[in-house]
Design a protein around this motif. Sequence first.
Motif, PDB file in Angstrom:
ATOM      1  N   ALA A  38       7.408  11.631   3.216  1.00 45.27           N
ATOM      2  CA  ALA A  38       7.056  10.447   4.003  1.00 45.27           C
ATOM      3  C   ALA A  38       7.355  10.661   5.484  1.00 45.27           C
ATOM      4  O   ALA A  38       6.575  10.230   6.348  1.00 45.27           O
ATOM      5  N   ASP A  39       8.451  11.334   5.783  1.00 51.02           N
ATOM      6  CA  ASP A  39       8.786  11.587   7.185  1.00 51.02           C
ATOM      7  C   ASP A  39       7.775  12.545   7.816  1.00 51.02           C
ATOM      8  O   ASP A  39       7.353  12.345   8.957  1.00 51.02           O
ATOM      9  N   ARG A  40       7.384  13.566   7.073  1.00 50.59           N
ATOM     10  CA  ARG A  40       6.356  14.475   7.593  1.00 50.59           C
ATOM     11  C   ARG A  40       5.046  13.731   7.825  1.00 50.59           C
ATOM     12  O   ARG A  40       4.365  13.933   8.840  1.00 50.59           O
ATOM     13  N   TYR A  41       4.681  12.853   6.901  1.00 57.04           N
ATOM     14  CA  TYR A  41       3.479  12.041   7.034  1.00 57.04           C
ATOM     15  C   TYR A  41       3.569  11.149   8.282  1.00 57.04           C
ATOM     16  O   TYR A  41       2.627  11.069   9.072  1.00 57.04           O
ATOM     17  N   ARG A  42       4.722  10.510   8.459  1.00 56.74           N
ATOM     18  CA  ARG A  42       4.940   9.616   9.609  1.00 56.74           C
ATOM     19  C   ARG A  42       4.798  10.368  10.925  1.00 56.74           C
ATOM     20  O   ARG A  42       4.147   9.900  11.864  1.00 56.74           O
ATOM     21  N   ARG A  43       5.385  11.568  10.972  1.00 57.32           N
ATOM     22  CA  ARG A  43       5.296  12.361  12.205  1.00 57.32           C
ATOM     23  C   ARG A  43       3.870  12.835  12.468  1.00 57.32           C
ATOM     24  O   ARG A  43       3.444  12.892  13.619  1.00 57.32           O
ATOM     25  N   ARG A  44       3.142  13.166  11.442  1.00 50.28           N
ATOM     26  CA  ARG A  44       1.780  13.678  11.611  1.00 50.28           C
ATOM     27  C   ARG A  44       0.779  12.587  11.964  1.00 50.28           C
ATOM     28  O   ARG A  44      -0.065  12.764  12.829  1.00 50.28           O
ATOM     29  N   PHE A  45       0.876  11.439  11.262  1.00 47.37           N
ATOM     30  CA  PHE A  45      -0.141  10.399  11.421  1.00 47.37           C
ATOM     31  C   PHE A  45       0.324   9.188  12.227  1.00 47.37           C
ATOM     32  O   PHE A  45      -0.476   8.299  12.523  1.00 47.37           O
ATOM     33  N   GLY A  46       1.605   9.133  12.563  1.00 44.30           N
ATOM     34  CA  GLY A  46       2.104   8.040  13.392  1.00 44.30           C
ATOM     35  C   GLY A  46       2.243   6.708  12.678  1.00 44.30           C
ATOM     36  O   GLY A  46       2.306   5.666  13.314  1.00 44.30           O
ATOM     37  N   ARG A  47       2.277   6.743  11.360  1.00 37.68           N
ATOM     38  CA  ARG A  47       2.460   5.509  10.595  1.00 37.68           C
ATOM     39  C   ARG A  47       3.178   5.836   9.281  1.00 37.68           C
ATOM     40  O   ARG A  47       3.239   6.987   8.871  1.00 37.68           O
ATOM     41  N   ALA A  48       3.695   4.799   8.666  1.00 37.26           N
ATOM     42  CA  ALA A  48       4.432   4.977   7.412  1.00 37.26           C
ATOM     43  C   ALA A  48       3.498   5.399   6.283  1.00 37.26           C
ATOM     44  O   ALA A  48       2.318   5.032   6.268  1.00 37.26           O
ATOM     45  N   HIS A  49       4.034   6.150   5.368  1.00 38.30           N
ATOM     46  CA  HIS A  49       3.297   6.539   4.164  1.00 38.30           C
ATOM     47  C   HIS A  49       3.076   5.284   3.320  1.00 38.30           C
ATOM     48  O   HIS A  49       3.954   4.431   3.221  1.00 38.30           O
ATOM     49  N   HIS A  50       1.915   5.173   2.698  1.00 41.42           N
ATOM     50  CA  HIS A  50       1.569   3.954   1.962  1.00 41.42           C
ATOM     51  C   HIS A  50       2.473   3.687   0.758  1.00 41.42           C
ATOM     52  O   HIS A  50       2.609   2.551   0.329  1.00 41.42           O
ATOM     53  N   LEU A  51       3.098   4.713   0.207  1.00 40.80           N
ATOM     54  CA  LEU A  51       3.952   4.515  -0.963  1.00 40.80           C
ATOM     55  C   LEU A  51       5.428   4.728  -0.638  1.00 40.80           C
ATOM     56  O   LEU A  51       6.276   3.932  -1.027  1.00 40.80           O
ATOM     57  N   TRP A  52       5.760   5.799   0.071  1.00 43.23           N
ATOM     58  CA  TRP A  52       7.156   6.180   0.274  1.00 43.23           C
ATOM     59  C   TRP A  52       7.750   5.686   1.580  1.00 43.23           C
ATOM     60  O   TRP A  52       8.907   5.958   1.888  1.00 43.23           O
ATOM     61  N   GLY A  53       6.987   5.015   2.392  1.00 43.54           N
ATOM     62  CA  GLY A  53       7.542   4.373   3.575  1.00 43.54           C
ATOM     63  C   GLY A  53       7.650   5.249   4.802  1.00 43.54           C
ATOM     64  O   GLY A  53       6.849   6.150   5.029  1.00 43.54           O
ATOM     65  N   ASN A  54       8.687   4.996   5.598  1.00 39.51           N
ATOM     66  CA  ASN A  54       8.807   5.543   6.946  1.00 39.51           C
ATOM     67  C   ASN A  54       9.621   6.833   7.058  1.00 39.51           C
ATOM     68  O   ASN A  54       9.963   7.255   8.145  1.00 39.51           O
ATOM     69  N   GLY A  55       9.959   7.437   5.924  1.00 39.91           N
ATOM     70  CA  GLY A  55      10.717   8.678   5.966  1.00 39.91           C
ATOM     71  C   GLY A  55      12.207   8.517   5.767  1.00 39.91           C
ATOM     72  O   GLY A  55      12.943   9.495   5.801  1.00 39.91           O
ATOM     73  N   THR A  56      12.653   7.286   5.548  1.00 37.20           N
ATOM     74  CA  THR A  56      14.058   7.080   5.235  1.00 37.20           C
ATOM     75  C   THR A  56      14.253   7.175   3.722  1.00 37.20           C
ATOM     76  O   THR A  56      13.340   6.879   2.941  1.00 37.20           O
ATOM     77  N   LEU A  57      15.430   7.556   3.319  1.00 38.50           N
ATOM     78  CA  LEU A  57      15.753   7.595   1.903  1.00 38.50           C
ATOM     79  C   LEU A  57      15.681   6.186   1.312  1.00 38.50           C
ATOM     80  O   LEU A  57      15.231   5.989   0.183  1.00 38.50           O
ATOM     81  N   ARG A  58      16.084   5.212   2.078  1.00 35.18           N
ATOM     82  CA  ARG A  58      16.042   3.816   1.628  1.00 35.18           C
ATOM     83  C   ARG A  58      14.627   3.394   1.271  1.00 35.18           C
ATOM     84  O   ARG A  58      14.382   2.794   0.224  1.00 35.18           O
ATOM     85  N   ALA A  59      13.677   3.690   2.144  1.00 32.76           N
ATOM     86  CA  ALA A  59      12.292   3.296   1.892  1.00 32.76           C
ATOM     87  C   ALA A  59      11.753   3.968   0.629  1.00 32.76           C
ATOM     88  O   ALA A  59      11.078   3.327  -0.183  1.00 32.76           O
ATOM     89  N   ALA A  60      12.069   5.238   0.449  1.00 33.34           N
ATOM     90  CA  ALA A  60      11.609   5.951  -0.745  1.00 33.34           C
ATOM     91  C   ALA A  60      12.259   5.376  -2.003  1.00 33.34           C
ATOM     92  O   ALA A  60      11.616   5.275  -3.047  1.00 33.34           O
TER      93      ALA A  60
END
Length: 97
Positions: A38-60
């Motif tokens: 999710a963090d890699r996705y956030r850095r690449r696309f500039g938004r949170a992953h649709h399922l796992w969130g913003n790259g925090t362990l909490r969001a996942a």
Amino acid sequence: MRPVRPGDLSAAARALLPLPPGMRAAAADRLLDAADAADRYRRRFGRAHHLWGNGTLRAAALVGDVPCEPRLDDPDYIHCLTTVLARLQARKATRSG
């Protein structure tokens, strides 16, 4: 994965609580993998992953239903917390060489 905070540990441990003890380490590894992805996705696309969130362990960890936080002296919760910490430590040791 973004820096791990106390709330991340609590959410991950609570996500592990419903699982049998023998399945918790593998589930913790999957949560850490999801947070990394999710963090890699956030850095690449500039938004949170649709399922796992913003790259925090909490969001996942909070993707599914998780129980409320039990008391800190609950033996199952202690096991879950120490499992998350041990898997996090193992991952850091592996990545640092």
